[in-house]
Design an enzyme around this catalytic site. Structure first.
Site, short mmCIF file in Angstrom:
data_model
loop_
_atom_site.label_atom_id
_atom_site.label_comp_id
_atom_site.label_asym_id
_atom_site.label_seq_id
_atom_site.Cartn_x
_atom_site.Cartn_y
_atom_site.Cartn_z
CD GLU A 1 1.15 1.61 6.25
OE1 GLU A 1 2.25 0.97 6.72
OE2 GLU A 1 -0.06 1.77 6.28
CG ASP B 1 -0.23 -0.05 2.70
OD1 ASP B 1 1.17 -0.06 2.54
OD2 ASP B 1 -0.90 0.13 3.57
CE LYS C 1 11.33 35.59 -11.95
NZ LYS C 1 11.62 33.92 -12.03
#
Length: 339
Positions: free
Chosen positions: A48, A46, A203
């Site tokens: 983990e 899963d 910018k």
């Protein structure tokens, strides 16, 4: 002064090559083998993360080498879980060596109801049992203040200065360029180290991620321009700045030196199609094959600097001595022979 005899290294999965390089350099410096601790860092079905350290680390001075680069969340969790495992195994001290500190760009609130994620990450690292942090070129200097534990922030500028002096024999034609006003201090520092002039690309953004206007402050006509910055992500700003310097400013060549090559999404393609002659990044982030195969991108090593910094921390000696190329010169002799 403490002895580094109890020093041990352990690596996560973020940048195993850099961790191996650091271990090899430390072996050379100490004249005794320095190996990475035997451990496994893996994932359950899963996703983990699970960590198991096989070596005895009781009363050891432990250094976890782990950049929190892409995938940032996975690499951060690996770091936290490794720190917890070492603390519960009675390590004397745990230092997190984070060459690239992820989430550093979220260092302030940019709008209402937004987080300061860099502070959250700092809290997580300290709570996991880390006693000290060693990193390089934090995106914002104030992040050091987010931690309630000591933070040593190294700089790529001395290494870049050594490389530039090797690559550009005539420094009188070089101008260092900051790609934005916020990076002027970084660009000025590098310009001072190599005795070069300074220019700025100003910018203005209409909204995050979109540049509305760019203009050059300073004279770059017929100059070899070196853009210096801490992070290159998608390379959009970098490539536009290079184009502006050459087409409107009249620069002879444009090169870039970036501390952390995030190089996500279309970055490699943009660099390949840009006017940039070269892009130099450090190996703070492990680069995928497309980046390694791009001839315009070159990687300079930070392993020697981090190896010496780790030894200095373990011995209780100065880390700030590594802020200048006079100290780093002998360390990098194999890469940049003294003239």
């Amino acid at each position: 002064m403490k002895s580094d005899i109890n020093l041990k290294l352990i690596s996560g999965n973020a940048n195993k090559e850099l961790a191996g390089n650091i271990a090899r350099r430390m072996t050379v410096y100490r004249g005794a083998p320095v190996n990475l601790a035997n451990a496994r860092v893996e994932r359950f079905n899963d996703k983990e993360i699970f960590v198991e350290v096989f070596d005895n680390v009781r009363d050891e001075d432990m250094f976890i080498i782990q950049s929190t680069s892409n995938p940032a969340n996975d690499n951060l969790m690996e770091l936290l879980i490794m720190a917890d495992a070492l603390r519960r195994s009675s390590a004397q001290r745990v230092t997190a060596v984070i060459p690239y500190f992820g989430y550093a760009r979220q260092d302030r609130r940019t709008a209402a109801r937004t987080p300061i994620s860099a502070k959250l990450v700092a809290n997580l690292i300290a709570q996991a049992g880390v006693d000290r942090v060693l990193t390089m070129d934090l995106h914002a200097g104030q992040i050091q203040g987010f931690f309630d534990i000591p933070v040593d922030n190294l700089y790529a500028a001395p290494v870049f200065a050594l490389d530039i002096k090797q690559q550009f024999p005539d420094l009188s034609e070089v101008t260092v360029v900051s790609p934005d006003v916020g990076g002027v201090a970084r660009a000025r520092e590098l310009a001072k180290r190599i005795g070069a002039g300074l220019a700025i690309v100003d910018k203005r953004r209409s909204k995050p991620g979109e540049i509305e206007e760019m203009m050059i402050i300073g004279d770059v006509k017929d100059r070899v321009c070196i853009i210096v910055d801490d992070i290159c992500d998608t390379a959009g700003t970098l490539c536009k700045a290079a184009e502006l310097l050459q087409q409107e400013g009249g620069a002879k060549e444009v090169h870039a030196y970036i501390s952390h090559g995030v190089l996500s999404g279309p970055a490699v393609g943009r660099i390949a199609g840009s006017v940039l002659k070269s892009l130099v990044v450090t190996d703070s982030i492990e680069q995928p094959q497309p980046v390694q195969d791009e001839p315009r991108i070159r990687v300079v090593p930070i392993g020697p600097m981090f190896a010496q910094a780790i030894l200095n921390i373990s011995n209780g000696s100065s880390v700030s001595s590594l802020f200048n190329e006079d100290t780093l010169g002998p360390i990098y002799e194999a890469f940049y022979p003294m003239k």
